[in-house]
Design a protein around this motif. Structure first.
Motif, PDB file in Angstrom:
ATOM      1  N   ASP A   1       0.873  -1.176   0.000  1.00 17.42           N
ATOM      2  CA  ASP A   1       0.000   0.000   0.000  1.00 17.42           C
ATOM      3  C   ASP A   1       0.904   1.218   0.000  1.00 17.42           C
ATOM      4  O   ASP A   1       1.902   1.263   0.717  1.00 17.42           O
ATOM      5  N   GLU A   2       0.540   2.206  -0.799  1.00 14.03           N
ATOM      6  CA  GLU A   2       1.376   3.401  -0.893  1.00 14.03           C
ATOM      7  C   GLU A   2       0.496   4.640  -0.829  1.00 14.03           C
ATOM      8  O   GLU A   2      -0.527   4.729  -1.495  1.00 14.03           O
ATOM      9  N   ILE A   3       0.931   5.575   0.001  1.00 13.42           N
ATOM     10  CA  ILE A   3       0.280   6.881   0.093  1.00 13.42           C
ATOM     11  C   ILE A   3       1.318   7.921  -0.306  1.00 13.42           C
ATOM     12  O   ILE A   3       2.434   7.927   0.225  1.00 13.42           O
ATOM     13  N   ARG A   4       0.947   8.786  -1.251  1.00  7.72           N
ATOM     14  CA  ARG A   4       1.834   9.862  -1.693  1.00  7.72           C
ATOM     15  C   ARG A   4       1.201  11.196  -1.331  1.00  7.72           C
ATOM     16  O   ARG A   4       0.047  11.442  -1.657  1.00  7.72           O
ATOM     17  N   ARG A   5       1.990  12.040  -0.676  1.00  9.85           N
ATOM     18  CA  ARG A   5       1.531  13.378  -0.310  1.00  9.85           C
ATOM     19  C   ARG A   5       2.464  14.390  -0.964  1.00  9.85           C
ATOM     20  O   ARG A   5       3.677  14.194  -0.974  1.00  9.85           O
ATOM     21  N   MET A   6       1.874  15.456  -1.478  1.00 10.82           N
ATOM     22  CA  MET A   6       2.696  16.451  -2.152  1.00 10.82           C
ATOM     23  C   MET A   6       2.374  17.859  -1.666  1.00 10.82           C
ATOM     24  O   MET A   6       1.215  18.220  -1.483  1.00 10.82           O
ATOM     25  N   LYS A   7       3.444  18.610  -1.469  1.00 11.13           N
ATOM     26  CA  LYS A   7       3.348  20.025  -1.146  1.00 11.13           C
ATOM     27  C   LYS A   7       4.170  20.775  -2.190  1.00 11.13           C
ATOM     28  O   LYS A   7       5.141  20.254  -2.716  1.00 11.13           O
ATOM     29  N   THR A   8       3.760  22.012  -2.458  1.00 11.75           N
ATOM     30  CA  THR A   8       4.531  22.841  -3.388  1.00 11.75           C
ATOM     31  C   THR A   8       4.820  24.197  -2.745  1.00 11.75           C
ATOM     32  O   THR A   8       4.087  24.646  -1.874  1.00 11.75           O
ATOM     33  N   ALA A   9       5.886  24.804  -3.203  1.00 13.63           N
ATOM     34  CA  ALA A   9       6.259  26.143  -2.733  1.00 13.63           C
ATOM     35  C   ALA A   9       6.704  26.964  -3.930  1.00 13.63           C
ATOM     36  O   ALA A   9       7.474  26.479  -4.761  1.00 13.63           O
ATOM     37  N   THR A  10       6.221  28.181  -4.022  1.00 11.88           N
ATOM     38  CA  THR A  10       6.671  29.087  -5.072  1.00 11.88           C
ATOM     39  C   THR A  10       8.061  29.580  -4.689  1.00 11.88           C
ATOM     40  O   THR A  10       8.302  29.948  -3.543  1.00 11.88           O
ATOM     41  N   ILE A  11       8.966  29.555  -5.642  1.00  6.42           N
ATOM     42  CA  ILE A  11      10.359  29.922  -5.369  1.00  6.42           C
ATOM     43  C   ILE A  11      10.833  30.939  -6.397  1.00  6.42           C
ATOM     44  O   ILE A  11      10.307  31.015  -7.496  1.00  6.42           O
ATOM     45  N   ASP A  12      11.852  31.695  -6.023  1.00  3.05           N
ATOM     46  CA  ASP A  12      12.423  32.642  -6.977  1.00  3.05           C
ATOM     47  C   ASP A  12      13.932  32.790  -6.828  1.00  3.05           C
ATOM     48  O   ASP A  12      14.546  33.559  -7.539  1.00  3.05           O
ATOM     49  N   SER A  13      14.525  32.008  -5.939  1.00  4.00           N
ATOM     50  CA  SER A  13      15.951  32.220  -5.699  1.00  4.00           C
ATOM     51  C   SER A  13      16.792  30.955  -5.838  1.00  4.00           C
ATOM     52  O   SER A  13      17.899  30.909  -5.326  1.00  4.00           O
ATOM     53  N   LEU A  14      16.295  29.950  -6.521  1.00  6.99           N
ATOM     54  CA  LEU A  14      17.097  28.741  -6.704  1.00  6.99           C
ATOM     55  C   LEU A  14      18.039  28.897  -7.891  1.00  6.99           C
ATOM     56  O   LEU A  14      17.665  29.492  -8.905  1.00  6.99           O
ATOM     57  N   PRO A  15      19.238  28.332  -7.767  1.00  8.33           N
ATOM     58  CA  PRO A  15      20.192  28.429  -8.874  1.00  8.33           C
ATOM     59  C   PRO A  15      19.883  27.388  -9.953  1.00  8.33           C
ATOM     60  O   PRO A  15      20.685  26.511 -10.261  1.00  8.33           O
ATOM     61  N   PHE A  16      18.693  27.478 -10.526  1.00  8.28           N
ATOM     62  CA  PHE A  16      18.272  26.546 -11.578  1.00  8.28           C
ATOM     63  C   PHE A  16      17.426  27.349 -12.566  1.00  8.28           C
ATOM     64  O   PHE A  16      16.504  28.056 -12.167  1.00  8.28           O
ATOM     65  N   PRO A  17      17.714  27.242 -13.844  1.00  6.87           N
ATOM     66  CA  PRO A  17      17.030  28.087 -14.829  1.00  6.87           C
ATOM     67  C   PRO A  17      15.516  27.884 -14.859  1.00  6.87           C
ATOM     68  O   PRO A  17      15.041  26.747 -14.905  1.00  6.87           O
ATOM     69  N   TYR A  18      14.800  28.965 -14.806  1.00  2.00           N
ATOM     70  CA  TYR A  18      13.349  29.003 -14.970  1.00  2.00           C
ATOM     71  C   TYR A  18      12.558  28.255 -13.897  1.00  2.00           C
ATOM     72  O   TYR A  18      11.372  28.001 -14.080  1.00  2.00           O
TER      73      TYR A  18
END
Length: 179
Positions: free
Chosen positions: A45-62
């Motif tokens: 049995d698998e439960i997946r939970r997801m959260k998201t955060a808006t970011i603007d300062s990561l060193p990754f394009p776009y």
């Protein structure tokens, strides 16, 4: 990426030290749960939970969003495992809802298992002693070519297909339409 209107979701593993640490350090506990899915397959049995955060300062394009996916698995023996995955995406919140992003991550994991697992287990890529020059990349490309050719001819079990082809030197060429 900008001129092609393309987007990405990149899983960030622990071997990307700086980026992984930055994602892990985000205030995940304070963010609301946005997606939860439950599935039963392969004796677990698998439960997946997801959260998201808006970011603007990561060193990754776009990159505009960071993701935290927590997978809780319970196998038939009762053993429970917890795994935290981190990812970044160029998709803004209004471009794809959390359920759509979670679906895309699961699709990616399926592709990863279909290709990388086969390369590692069937071809023993992790045990390879080729470490210099372009040899590791060339061998990975040849393995990908062989896997792709076998899948195009309808094979789902790559190990069985390799054993079958190895028994007759003309079979690989026939499968590719060369002879």
């Amino acid at each position: 990426m900008e001129d092609k209107q393309a987007h990405y979701i990149a899983l960030i593993k622990a071997n990307h030290l700086t980026l992984h640490r930055m994602l892990k350090a985000l205030p995940w506990r304070e963010l609301p749960l946005l997606d939860k899915t439950q599935a039963t397959a392969h004796g677990r049995d698998e439960i997946r939970r997801m959260k998201t955060a808006t970011i603007d300062s990561l060193p990754f394009p776009y990159a505009v969003q960071a993701l935290q996916i927590v997978r809780r698995r319970v196998v038939a023996t009762g053993k429970v495992t917890l795994e935290r995955l981190y990812a970044i995406t160029g998709l803004a919140a209004e471009q794809a809802d959390p359920a759509e992003i979670a679906h895309r991550v699961r699709e990616y994991r399926g592709i990863e298992i279909k290709l990388h697992h086969v390369r590692d287990v069937t071809y023993g890529e992790g045990a390879s002693h080729m470490r210099t020059g372009t040899a590791p990349r060339v061998m990975a490309a040849l393995r990908n070519l062989a896997i792709g050719a076998l899948r195009l001819t309808g094979h789902t079990n790559i190990a069985a297909a390799l054993r079958h082809r190895a028994r007759d030197i003309t079979r690989p060429l026939t499968a590719l339409g060369i002879t």
